[in-house]
Scaffold this motif. Sequence first.
Motif: not given
Length: 105
Positions: A51-52, A57-59, A68-72, A83-85
């Motif tokens: 779900i995450i 992915l579209p963002v 991309l840096f934040a997702i990395g 820990n996903e949170f």
Amino acid sequence: MSEFMRSDVMIAFAVMTAVTVASRLGGYWLMGYVTITPRVRRMLDALPGSIIVAASLPVAVNGGAVVLFAIGAAIAITIIRRNEFVAVITGMAVAALARALGFSG
């Protein structure tokens, strides 16, 4: 009357709430008929991560370097801390800090 308190807006909120509650309760009810095998358990365990990914992915594709840096950073924290949170909070903080420092793309 304020824009928020219009009757058509309140009806839309009520319908969306009812549909959300019905879909969640329906899912619990349907899962009562599913035998939890090891394969089904693996699928249910993978669902939050799926779900995450589906939401981010579209963002990531359209967001530029800051996103991309934040997702990395979030992926790194997920691998390190499991820990996903904390990973989501880290990703948001990195994006906010980058934007505050003037990075836009």
